[in-house]
Design a protein around this motif. Sequence first.
Motif, PDB file in Angstrom:
ATOM      1  N   LYS A   1     -29.347  23.924  -3.077  1.00  0.00           N
ATOM      2  CA  LYS A   1     -28.742  23.964  -4.353  1.00  0.00           C
ATOM      3  C   LYS A   1     -27.669  23.375  -5.240  1.00  0.00           C
ATOM      4  O   LYS A   1     -27.623  23.294  -6.394  1.00  0.00           O
ATOM      5  CB  LYS A   1     -30.458  24.534  -5.270  1.00  0.00           C
ATOM      6  N   CYS A   2     -26.722  24.161  -4.792  1.00  0.00           N
ATOM      7  CA  CYS A   2     -25.341  23.729  -5.319  1.00  0.00           C
ATOM      8  C   CYS A   2     -25.276  22.626  -4.577  1.00  0.00           C
ATOM      9  O   CYS A   2     -24.348  21.513  -5.243  1.00  0.00           O
ATOM     10  CB  CYS A   2     -24.654  25.285  -5.375  1.00  0.00           C
ATOM     11  N   LYS A   3     -24.204  22.908  -3.444  1.00  0.00           N
ATOM     12  CA  LYS A   3     -24.261  21.116  -2.999  1.00  0.00           C
ATOM     13  C   LYS A   3     -23.233  20.894  -3.666  1.00  0.00           C
ATOM     14  O   LYS A   3     -22.616  19.497  -3.789  1.00  0.00           O
ATOM     15  CB  LYS A   3     -25.276  20.652  -2.488  1.00  0.00           C
ATOM     16  N   TYR A   4     -21.839  21.721  -4.036  1.00  0.00           N
ATOM     17  CA  TYR A   4     -20.907  21.228  -4.265  1.00  0.00           C
ATOM     18  C   TYR A   4     -19.875  20.467  -3.038  1.00  0.00           C
ATOM     19  O   TYR A   4     -20.595  20.719  -1.974  1.00  0.00           O
ATOM     20  CB  TYR A   4     -19.827  22.239  -4.638  1.00  0.00           C
ATOM     21  N   THR A   5     -19.560  19.463  -2.890  1.00  0.00           N
ATOM     22  CA  THR A   5     -18.138  19.396  -2.601  1.00  0.00           C
ATOM     23  C   THR A   5     -17.291  18.709  -2.195  1.00  0.00           C
ATOM     24  O   THR A   5     -16.206  18.375  -1.288  1.00  0.00           O
ATOM     25  CB  THR A   5     -18.917  18.282  -2.500  1.00  0.00           C
ATOM     26  N   ASP A   6     -17.312  20.148  -2.743  1.00  0.00           N
ATOM     27  CA  ASP A   6     -14.938  19.690  -3.121  1.00  0.00           C
ATOM     28  C   ASP A   6     -14.378  20.095  -1.321  1.00  0.00           C
ATOM     29  O   ASP A   6     -13.726  19.765  -1.193  1.00  0.00           O
ATOM     30  CB  ASP A   6     -14.688  21.070  -4.049  1.00  0.00           C
ATOM     31  N   CYS A   7     -15.091  20.955  -0.773  1.00  0.00           N
ATOM     32  CA  CYS A   7     -15.175  21.180   0.855  1.00  0.00           C
ATOM     33  C   CYS A   7     -14.762  19.704   1.759  1.00  0.00           C
ATOM     34  O   CYS A   7     -13.685  20.115   2.454  1.00  0.00           O
ATOM     35  CB  CYS A   7     -15.985  22.093   1.475  1.00  0.00           C
ATOM     36  N   VAL A   8     -15.701  18.940   1.377  1.00  0.00           N
ATOM     37  CA  VAL A   8     -15.334  17.901   2.161  1.00  0.00           C
ATOM     38  C   VAL A   8     -14.404  17.351   2.086  1.00  0.00           C
ATOM     39  O   VAL A   8     -13.719  16.490   3.139  1.00  0.00           O
ATOM     40  CB  VAL A   8     -16.466  17.197   1.840  1.00  0.00           C
ATOM     41  N   GLU A   9     -13.794  17.079   0.293  1.00  0.00           N
ATOM     42  CA  GLU A   9     -12.725  15.935   1.011  1.00  0.00           C
ATOM     43  C   GLU A   9     -11.167  16.680   1.165  1.00  0.00           C
ATOM     44  O   GLU A   9     -10.394  16.348   1.039  1.00  0.00           O
ATOM     45  CB  GLU A   9     -12.601  16.290  -1.057  1.00  0.00           C
ATOM     46  N   VAL A  10     -11.434  17.714   1.290  1.00  0.00           N
ATOM     47  CA  VAL A  10     -10.079  18.586   1.790  1.00  0.00           C
ATOM     48  C   VAL A  10     -10.117  19.161   2.891  1.00  0.00           C
ATOM     49  O   VAL A  10      -8.981  18.876   3.951  1.00  0.00           O
ATOM     50  CB  VAL A  10      -9.423  19.882   1.245  1.00  0.00           C
ATOM     51  N   CYS A  11     -11.088  18.741   3.899  1.00  0.00           N
ATOM     52  CA  CYS A  11     -11.392  19.007   5.660  1.00  0.00           C
ATOM     53  C   CYS A  11     -10.369  17.819   6.289  1.00  0.00           C
ATOM     54  O   CYS A  11     -11.294  16.716   5.991  1.00  0.00           O
ATOM     55  CB  CYS A  11     -13.030  18.772   5.831  1.00  0.00           C
ATOM     56  N   PRO A  12      -9.813  17.811   7.580  1.00  0.00           N
ATOM     57  CA  PRO A  12      -9.015  16.748   7.747  1.00  0.00           C
ATOM     58  C   PRO A  12     -10.153  16.882   9.020  1.00  0.00           C
ATOM     59  O   PRO A  12      -9.085  15.292   9.586  1.00  0.00           O
ATOM     60  CB  PRO A  12      -7.891  18.290   8.174  1.00  0.00           C
ATOM     61  N   VAL A  13     -11.030  17.038   8.929  1.00  0.00           N
ATOM     62  CA  VAL A  13     -11.044  16.863  10.471  1.00  0.00           C
ATOM     63  C   VAL A  13     -12.671  16.418  10.243  1.00  0.00           C
ATOM     64  O   VAL A  13     -13.505  15.725  11.068  1.00  0.00           O
ATOM     65  CB  VAL A  13     -11.334  17.565  12.220  1.00  0.00           C
TER      66      VAL A  13
ATOM     67  N   TRP B   1     -27.757  15.571  10.905  1.00  0.00           N
ATOM     68  CA  TRP B   1     -27.792  14.660   9.311  1.00  0.00           C
ATOM     69  C   TRP B   1     -26.496  14.370   9.596  1.00  0.00           C
ATOM     70  O   TRP B   1     -25.504  14.222  10.377  1.00  0.00           O
ATOM     71  CB  TRP B   1     -27.194  16.210   8.999  1.00  0.00           C
ATOM     72  N   PRO B   2     -26.801  13.348   8.156  1.00  0.00           N
ATOM     73  CA  PRO B   2     -25.159  12.491   8.392  1.00  0.00           C
ATOM     74  C   PRO B   2     -23.924  13.601   8.019  1.00  0.00           C
ATOM     75  O   PRO B   2     -23.941  13.662   6.914  1.00  0.00           O
ATOM     76  CB  PRO B   2     -25.533  11.705   7.030  1.00  0.00           C
ATOM     77  N   ASN B   3     -23.095  12.584   8.345  1.00  0.00           N
ATOM     78  CA  ASN B   3     -21.787  13.047   8.165  1.00  0.00           C
ATOM     79  C   ASN B   3     -20.635  13.117   6.520  1.00  0.00           C
ATOM     80  O   ASN B   3     -21.457  11.771   6.148  1.00  0.00           O
ATOM     81  CB  ASN B   3     -20.591  12.127   8.627  1.00  0.00           C
ATOM     82  N   ILE B   4     -20.569  13.769   6.020  1.00  0.00           N
ATOM     83  CA  ILE B   4     -20.168  13.531   4.924  1.00  0.00           C
ATOM     84  C   ILE B   4     -18.379  13.512   4.538  1.00  0.00           C
ATOM     85  O   ILE B   4     -18.455  14.316   5.325  1.00  0.00           O
ATOM     86  CB  ILE B   4     -20.755  14.195   3.855  1.00  0.00           C
ATOM     87  N   THR B   5     -18.008  12.378   3.940  1.00  0.00           N
ATOM     88  CA  THR B   5     -16.388  12.678   4.365  1.00  0.00           C
ATOM     89  C   THR B   5     -15.759  12.435   2.495  1.00  0.00           C
ATOM     90  O   THR B   5     -14.422  12.201   2.608  1.00  0.00           O
ATOM     91  CB  THR B   5     -15.876  11.416   4.428  1.00  0.00           C
ATOM     92  N   ARG B   6     -16.552  12.450   1.976  1.00  0.00           N
ATOM     93  CA  ARG B   6     -15.983  12.020   0.479  1.00  0.00           C
ATOM     94  C   ARG B   6     -16.626  12.980  -0.179  1.00  0.00           C
ATOM     95  O   ARG B   6     -18.037  13.176  -0.051  1.00  0.00           O
ATOM     96  CB  ARG B   6     -16.465  10.537  -0.070  1.00  0.00           C
TER      97      ARG B   6
END
Length: 113
Positions: free
Chosen positions: A11-23, A78-83
């Motif tokens: 229920k937070c689902k911040y996606t800041d982590c997604v943006e920095v993931c190199p893979v 689940w679908p991959n998230i990259t942004r």
Amino acid sequence: MTYVVTDNCIKCKYTDCVEVCPVDCFYEGENMLVIHPDECIDCGVCVPECPAEAIFPDTDPSATPAWLALNHEFASVWPNITRKKQPPGDADDWNGVPGKFDVHFSSKPGGEE
């Protein structure tokens, strides 16, 4: 080793982590993210980016075998998230609320804007 997303993401689902993931090893559910343990390269750059502090190395006691299994299971469907996306409007209200899994976890895939 891999990193694991745990219950405070629900229920937070911040996606800041997604943006920095190199893979691009994050996958999106309706109300949380997971990391695919077979794709994670153990770099740890996602950890300080998570406002909910919901990401842990699999060697941390917070990353129980159940959370590792859940991340693996749902990263496979689940679908991959990259942004980075906007978090839910009430994400800050849910950050730190205990016991979210039993009441609020959704196995539905995310990806809708």
